[in-house]
Design a protein around this motif. Structure first.
Motif, mmCIF file in Angstrom:
data_model
loop_
_atom_site.group_PDB
_atom_site.id
_atom_site.type_symbol
_atom_site.label_atom_id
_atom_site.label_comp_id
_atom_site.label_asym_id
_atom_site.label_seq_id
_atom_site.Cartn_x
_atom_site.Cartn_y
_atom_site.Cartn_z
ATOM 1 N N VAL A 272 -66.307 -4.606 23.031
ATOM 2 C CA VAL A 272 -67.629 -4.754 23.637
ATOM 3 C C VAL A 272 -67.742 -3.748 24.768
ATOM 4 O O VAL A 272 -66.792 -3.551 25.529
ATOM 5 N N ARG A 273 -68.880 -3.079 24.847
ATOM 6 C CA ARG A 273 -69.190 -2.263 26.016
ATOM 7 C C ARG A 273 -70.274 -2.987 26.795
ATOM 8 O O ARG A 273 -71.407 -3.112 26.339
ATOM 9 N N LEU A 274 -69.895 -3.481 27.952
ATOM 10 C CA LEU A 274 -70.761 -4.331 28.762
ATOM 11 C C LEU A 274 -71.226 -3.589 29.996
ATOM 12 O O LEU A 274 -70.437 -2.916 30.667
ATOM 13 N N THR A 275 -72.501 -3.702 30.309
ATOM 14 C CA THR A 275 -73.030 -3.076 31.520
ATOM 15 C C THR A 275 -72.467 -3.783 32.742
ATOM 16 O O THR A 275 -72.646 -4.991 32.899
ATOM 17 N N VAL A 276 -71.792 -3.025 33.604
ATOM 18 C CA VAL A 276 -71.125 -3.622 34.764
ATOM 19 C C VAL A 276 -71.630 -3.038 36.083
ATOM 20 O O VAL A 276 -71.252 -3.508 37.153
ATOM 21 N N ALA A 277 -72.451 -2.001 36.017
ATOM 22 C CA ALA A 277 -72.939 -1.385 37.258
ATOM 23 C C ALA A 277 -74.179 -0.546 36.959
ATOM 24 O O ALA A 277 -74.478 -0.231 35.799
ATOM 25 N N ARG A 278 -74.883 -0.218 38.021
ATOM 26 C CA ARG A 278 -75.961 0.768 37.938
ATOM 27 C C ARG A 278 -75.507 2.010 38.693
ATOM 28 O O ARG A 278 -74.735 1.899 39.652
ATOM 29 N N ALA B 204 -77.329 16.213 35.879
ATOM 30 C CA ALA B 204 -78.612 16.824 36.242
ATOM 31 C C ALA B 204 -79.109 16.296 37.588
ATOM 32 O O ALA B 204 -79.622 17.059 38.418
ATOM 33 N N GLY B 205 -78.942 14.994 37.832
ATOM 34 C CA GLY B 205 -79.382 14.399 39.095
ATOM 35 C C GLY B 205 -78.609 14.921 40.283
ATOM 36 O O GLY B 205 -79.181 15.152 41.366
ATOM 37 N N ALA B 206 -77.301 15.140 40.101
ATOM 38 C CA ALA B 206 -76.476 15.670 41.188
ATOM 39 C C ALA B 206 -76.892 17.092 41.547
ATOM 40 O O ALA B 206 -76.947 17.460 42.726
ATOM 41 N N ILE B 207 -77.193 17.895 40.536
ATOM 42 C CA ILE B 207 -77.631 19.271 40.776
ATOM 43 C C ILE B 207 -79.003 19.282 41.448
ATOM 44 O O ILE B 207 -79.253 20.028 42.402
ATOM 45 N N GLN B 208 -79.913 18.435 40.972
ATOM 46 C CA GLN B 208 -81.278 18.416 41.497
ATOM 47 C C GLN B 208 -81.320 17.866 42.930
ATOM 48 O O GLN B 208 -81.939 18.472 43.816
ATOM 49 N N ASP B 209 -80.677 16.732 43.168
ATOM 50 C CA ASP B 209 -80.775 16.088 44.483
ATOM 51 C C ASP B 209 -80.080 16.888 45.583
ATOM 52 O O ASP B 209 -80.455 16.788 46.761
ATOM 53 N N ASN B 210 -79.072 17.669 45.208
ATOM 54 C CA ASN B 210 -78.386 18.510 46.191
ATOM 55 C C ASN B 210 -78.993 19.906 46.285
ATOM 56 O O ASN B 210 -78.447 20.782 46.971
ATOM 57 N N ASP B 211 -80.112 20.122 45.590
ATOM 58 C CA ASP B 211 -80.783 21.432 45.576
ATOM 59 C C ASP B 211 -79.820 22.551 45.211
ATOM 60 O O ASP B 211 -79.917 23.671 45.709
ATOM 61 N N ARG B 212 -78.906 22.234 44.299
ATOM 62 C CA ARG B 212 -77.904 23.218 43.887
ATOM 63 C C ARG B 212 -78.430 24.130 42.786
ATOM 64 O O ARG B 212 -77.943 25.255 42.610
ATOM 65 N N GLY B 213 -79.401 23.650 42.012
ATOM 66 C CA GLY B 213 -79.900 24.459 40.913
ATOM 67 C C GLY B 213 -81.247 23.949 40.448
ATOM 68 O O GLY B 213 -81.874 23.098 41.080
ATOM 69 N N THR B 214 -81.683 24.456 39.311
ATOM 70 C CA THR B 214 -83.008 24.156 38.775
ATOM 71 C C THR B 214 -82.873 23.414 37.454
ATOM 72 O O THR B 214 -82.132 23.841 36.566
ATOM 73 N N ILE B 215 -83.590 22.293 37.342
ATOM 74 C CA ILE B 215 -83.604 21.526 36.102
ATOM 75 C C ILE B 215 -84.787 22.000 35.260
ATOM 76 O O ILE B 215 -85.928 22.015 35.722
ATOM 77 N N VAL B 216 -84.499 22.382 34.013
ATOM 78 C CA VAL B 216 -85.504 22.983 33.136
ATOM 79 C C VAL B 216 -85.639 22.140 31.864
ATOM 80 O O VAL B 216 -84.635 21.738 31.275
ATOM 81 N N GLY B 217 -86.876 21.887 31.444
ATOM 82 C CA GLY B 217 -87.075 21.204 30.169
ATOM 83 C C GLY B 217 -88.107 20.109 30.228
ATOM 84 O O GLY B 217 -89.201 20.285 30.749
ATOM 85 N N ARG B 218 -87.729 18.929 29.698
ATOM 86 C CA ARG B 218 -88.623 17.782 29.659
ATOM 87 C C ARG B 218 -87.907 16.558 30.234
ATOM 88 O O ARG B 218 -86.675 16.544 30.331
ATOM 89 N N ARG B 219 -88.683 15.535 30.579
ATOM 90 C CA ARG B 219 -88.110 14.348 31.225
ATOM 91 C C ARG B 219 -86.995 13.753 30.368
ATOM 92 O O ARG B 219 -87.134 13.585 29.161
ATOM 93 N N SER B 220 -85.883 13.415 31.013
ATOM 94 C CA SER B 220 -84.722 12.888 30.304
ATOM 95 C C SER B 220 -84.948 11.441 29.875
ATOM 96 O O SER B 220 -85.959 10.806 30.198
ATOM 97 N N PHE B 221 -83.992 10.895 29.171
ATOM 98 C CA PHE B 221 -84.135 9.589 28.523
ATOM 99 C C PHE B 221 -84.376 8.449 29.504
ATOM 100 O O PHE B 221 -85.246 7.609 29.298
ATOM 101 N N GLY B 222 -83.590 8.386 30.573
ATOM 102 C CA GLY B 222 -83.761 7.324 31.553
ATOM 103 C C GLY B 222 -82.779 6.191 31.399
ATOM 104 O O GLY B 222 -83.149 5.030 31.282
ATOM 105 N N LYS B 223 -81.472 6.509 31.422
ATOM 106 C CA LYS B 223 -80.418 5.493 31.335
ATOM 107 C C LYS B 223 -79.554 5.556 32.591
ATOM 108 O O LYS B 223 -78.812 6.512 32.791
ATOM 109 N N GLY B 224 -79.658 4.524 33.422
ATOM 110 C CA GLY B 224 -78.907 4.500 34.669
ATOM 111 C C GLY B 224 -77.928 3.353 34.756
ATOM 112 O O GLY B 224 -77.635 2.844 35.839
ATOM 113 N N LEU B 225 -77.414 2.924 33.595
ATOM 114 C CA LEU B 225 -76.475 1.804 33.536
ATOM 115 C C LEU B 225 -75.088 2.298 33.145
ATOM 116 O O LEU B 225 -74.948 3.220 32.355
ATOM 117 N N VAL B 226 -74.074 1.653 33.703
ATOM 118 C CA VAL B 226 -72.688 2.027 33.434
ATOM 119 C C VAL B 226 -72.013 0.901 32.652
ATOM 120 O O VAL B 226 -72.138 -0.273 33.008
#
Length: 523
Positions: free
Chosen positions: A338-344, A304-326
């Protein structure tokens, strides 16, 4: 249990995608460095050896280790998690996108294994298993009249690919018992629920998670929709908790022009990796709409962020969860991991959409209730944005970081305030089980009916509505049914169509009444 307004946030939270907790992760090569220093590992090993050799009572060493690992990870972030070995197989299969088995959707109904529907193309369908059949025996293992847990059932029905299995089946509609010989095979676990046209120019693709097979499923569906005339595409990421980051990237690549940024990741050493779109996208032209809600997380937010930031399309709905960890997965040698956070990760404009977890895990995952209470799920102007975290899209529009993807077009929760629980239930397994039991009681009455005849049979009478009301009451759910009578009938009719006709026809019915899809079609 009477459902009052105070219970609604809890009930809705139950339906949140489990994938949010596990999130997305990258397949980095296994790091040979120790997770802990040698001295600290020695301390833990000495303690475990001391307990095992000297503690006065017998203890389960594995459970102690599990508690220790979980205690360590709880001090990190909400998405660094331990997966016990007894859970690992199910998690791995879900992310792999298939398993080896007999290929049926079933549940325990009156102490017997009832087939809701055989999976299309699977071993059971090929062997002649039908909806409503009871599986009495798997080889010589009795399956009825026992309170068998699901994991025992799955273990009995699954096995090695190519292995033979004899099922003893009772077909209620014909009042006969017979044996079926089949061969276990790979059964897909779909991550793309459906790819279907909603009108003569608009295609719709629903993605429930990002697994190994997701891009292939998406690509196949997209190509089919284009052949059917789709010049507008709706990608539904609602309740999609994430999965493999690279699959979200592959999908974004099909939609973005060459050299546009898809995502950035930054690790502990501040090394930034940037992923760009290539020049072979399947749908680089045409309108794109992405549907999100409060349960869309991680890889869903990357797309969704890639589509929105590149003005490629329209994001419709409600605010997403908010998880930016890898996360990166590390096997621990005993079947657990174990799944360990190693990046943002950062969207193309450079924003992190990770919400703060400074107040602890409980407060972090209780954010849904906060959104419910502050009215954000009903009004766009109730969304809290950080003015200090402003970013610009490719064409200069302002977007915000720090707490999920904020949609370009807001759509509130369906139904009146306080009635959300009922509408969520109408899209849940409760309806599926109810409809199965109705069909089980009168399957012959539906033989030979086409889609419209099935719909008319349900909607043009109150019989099934009243039966469903009674079914909910017997389950302890007292809900405001009467003012939603026609909607309930429609959802029931859709589920009858799903079980009797096809999955696509089911989705086509629901999409006609879907508030977000309606909003897209108004654009």
């Amino acid at each position: 249990m009477k459902i009052k307004n105070i219970y609604i946030p809890l009930l809705l939270a139950v339906f949140m995608a489990a994938g949010i907790l596990l999130g997305s992760f990258l397949n980095f090569p296994e790091d040979k460095r120790s997770m802990l220093s040698s001295a600290k590992k020695t301390k833990l090993n000495k303690l475990m050896d001391f307990i095992e050799s000297e503690y006065i009572d017998d203890v389960d060493a594995d459970s102690i280790v599990d508690l220790t690992v979980n205690s360590i990870l709880e001090k990190l972030d909400p998405h660094s998690v331990y997966i016990a070995k007894n859970e690992m197989e199910a998690v791995s299969q879900s992310m792999k996108g298939d398993f080896v088995g007999i290929g049926v959707n079933f549940y325990m109904y009156k102490d017997s294994v009832a087939v809701i529907k055989p999976i299309h193309g699977g071993p059971s369908e090929k062997a002649g298993i039908k909806s409503g059949d009871r599986i009495l025996y798997a080889d010589n293992t009795k399956l009825y009249g026992r309170e068998l847990p699901n994991d025992s059932l799955f273990a009995t029905l699954k096995g090695e690919r190519g292995s033979a299995l004899t099922l003893t089946v009772f077909r209620k509609s014909e009042n006969k018992k017979f044996k079926v010989n089949l061969t276990r095979d790979v059964v897909p676990i779909k991550s793309v629920d459906v790819a279907v046209m909603v009108d003569d120019k608009t295609g719709y693709i629903k993605i429930n998670r990002f697994a190994e097979t997701t891009y292939d499923e998406f690509h196949e569906g997209l190509v089919t929709l284009k052949k059917q005339g789709a010049t507008t595409l709706i990608i539904d990421l609602r309740d999609n908790g994430g999965g493999y980051l690279e699959k979200a990237v592959d999908i974004a690549d099909d939609l973005l022009e060459d050299d546009l940024v898809i995502v950035k990741t930054k690790n502990k050493k501040n090394r930034e990796d940037i992923t760009y779109a290539s020049d072979d996208g399947v749908f680089e032209q045409g309108k794109v709409y992405v549907l999100i809600n409060e349960n869309s997380a991680s890889a869903s937010e990357i797309l969704a962020g890639a589509i929105q930031d590149n003005d490629r399309g329209t994001i419709v709905g409600r605010r997403s969860f908010g998880k930016g960890l890898v996360q990166r997965e590390m096997p621990l040698g005993d079947g657990s991991a174990v799944r360990l956070t190693v990046a943002r990760y950062y969207t193309p404009s450079g924003r992190s959409i990770q919400r703060s977890y400074a107040d602890g895990e409980e407060a972090y995952f209780d954010d849904f209730q906060k959104r419910y209470e502050n009215g954000e799920l009903y009004a766009a102007d109730s969304i809290k944005v950080a003015d200090t975290l402003k970013y610009k899209t490719l064409r200069g529009r302002t977007v915000y970081g720090g707490g999920g993807i904020i949609p370009d077009v807001f759509v509130p929760l369906e139904g009146e305030h306080g009635d959300e629980a009922l509408l969520m239930i109408m899209k849940s397994g409760v309806v599926s089980y109810f409809v199965f039991e109705q069909l089980d009681a009168e399957r012959k009455a539906f033989d030979g009916l086409n889609k419209q005849q099935v719909i008319d049979k349900i909607i043009n009478t109150d019989v099934y509505y009243r039966s469903f009301s009674k079914y909910l009451s017997q389950s302890g759910l007292v809900l405001p049914l009467q003012k939603h009578k026609q909607e309930i009938k429609y959802y029931l009719a859709a589920e009858f169509v799903r079980q009797l006709v096809s999955e696509k026809k089911y989705y086509q019915m629901l999409l006609k009444e879907d508030s977000m899809v309606k909003k897209v079609l108004e654009q």
